[in-house]
Design a protein around this motif. Structure first.
Motif, PDB file in Angstrom:
ATOM      1  N   MET A   1       0.852  -1.182   0.000  1.00  0.00           N
ATOM      2  CA  MET A   1       0.000   0.000   0.000  1.00  0.00           C
ATOM      3  C   MET A   1       0.896   1.244   0.000  1.00  0.00           C
ATOM      4  O   MET A   1       1.826   1.348   0.769  1.00  0.00           O
ATOM      5  CB  MET A   1      -0.879  -0.042   1.252  1.00  0.00           C
ATOM      6  N   ALA A   2       0.576   2.155  -0.872  1.00  0.00           N
ATOM      7  CA  ALA A   2       1.356   3.389  -0.962  1.00  0.00           C
ATOM      8  C   ALA A   2       0.948   4.345   0.147  1.00  0.00           C
ATOM      9  O   ALA A   2      -0.201   4.358   0.590  1.00  0.00           O
ATOM     10  CB  ALA A   2       1.139   4.039  -2.320  1.00  0.00           C
ATOM     11  N   ILE A   3       1.903   5.148   0.573  1.00  0.00           N
ATOM     12  CA  ILE A   3       1.625   6.120   1.638  1.00  0.00           C
ATOM     13  C   ILE A   3       0.491   7.053   1.230  1.00  0.00           C
ATOM     14  O   ILE A   3      -0.323   7.434   2.042  1.00  0.00           O
ATOM     15  CB  ILE A   3       2.900   6.902   2.005  1.00  0.00           C
ATOM     16  N   LYS A   4       0.409   7.381  -0.052  1.00  0.00           N
ATOM     17  CA  LYS A   4      -0.642   8.301  -0.499  1.00  0.00           C
ATOM     18  C   LYS A   4      -2.038   7.711  -0.316  1.00  0.00           C
ATOM     19  O   LYS A   4      -3.018   8.436  -0.291  1.00  0.00           O
ATOM     20  CB  LYS A   4      -0.416   8.709  -1.952  1.00  0.00           C
ATOM     21  N   ASP A   5      -2.141   6.389  -0.178  1.00  0.00           N
ATOM     22  CA  ASP A   5      -3.433   5.737   0.021  1.00  0.00           C
ATOM     23  C   ASP A   5      -3.853   5.690   1.487  1.00  0.00           C
ATOM     24  O   ASP A   5      -4.951   5.245   1.802  1.00  0.00           O
ATOM     25  CB  ASP A   5      -3.401   4.308  -0.537  1.00  0.00           C
ATOM     26  N   LEU A   6      -2.980   6.131   2.375  1.00  0.00           N
ATOM     27  CA  LEU A   6      -3.283   6.096   3.802  1.00  0.00           C
ATOM     28  C   LEU A   6      -4.076   7.329   4.222  1.00  0.00           C
ATOM     29  O   LEU A   6      -3.923   8.398   3.652  1.00  0.00           O
ATOM     30  CB  LEU A   6      -1.990   6.062   4.613  1.00  0.00           C
ATOM     31  N   ASN A   7      -4.884   7.153   5.229  1.00  0.00           N
ATOM     32  CA  ASN A   7      -5.532   8.275   5.883  1.00  0.00           C
ATOM     33  C   ASN A   7      -4.711   8.599   7.126  1.00  0.00           C
ATOM     34  O   ASN A   7      -4.393   7.709   7.905  1.00  0.00           O
ATOM     35  CB  ASN A   7      -6.967   7.914   6.297  1.00  0.00           C
ATOM     36  N   VAL A   8      -4.386   9.861   7.274  1.00  0.00           N
ATOM     37  CA  VAL A   8      -3.593  10.297   8.426  1.00  0.00           C
ATOM     38  C   VAL A   8      -4.376  11.392   9.139  1.00  0.00           C
ATOM     39  O   VAL A   8      -4.851  12.335   8.512  1.00  0.00           O
ATOM     40  CB  VAL A   8      -2.206  10.818   7.989  1.00  0.00           C
TER      41      VAL A   8
END
Length: 86
Positions: A1-8
């Protein structure tokens, strides 16, 4: 999973140098995040206490959909470690 796909999500308060450090780190890495300001909002601190047993900020939630990891330790190194494991 790419970091851009994470919710932060960053739980923070005004005047908090640790919170500013976390946001600066995320900005430098190009990671978008939602900021929840707990300044003058004890009800938001109540949420942190129920979820993670802490009332301090910053707390950083990293995840996707309904699976989140919370970083409650103070220091960017803990966020780096959590992102590395993604």
């Amino acid at each position: 999973m790419a970091i851009k796909d994470l919710n932060v999500v960053v739980w923070s308060k005004q005047g908090c140098s640790y919170c500013a450090e976390v946001k600066q780190y995320l900005n430098e890495k190009g990671i978008t995040y939602k900021d929840i300001d707990v300044t003058d909002h004890d009800d938001r601190r109540d949420i942190l206490e129920v979820k993670y047993g802490v009332r301090h900020v910053p707390v950083v939630e990293i995840g996707q959909e309904n699976q989140y990891e919370a970083i409650t330790e103070i220091g960017v190194q803990y966020i780096e470690e959590a992102l590395k494991n993604r």
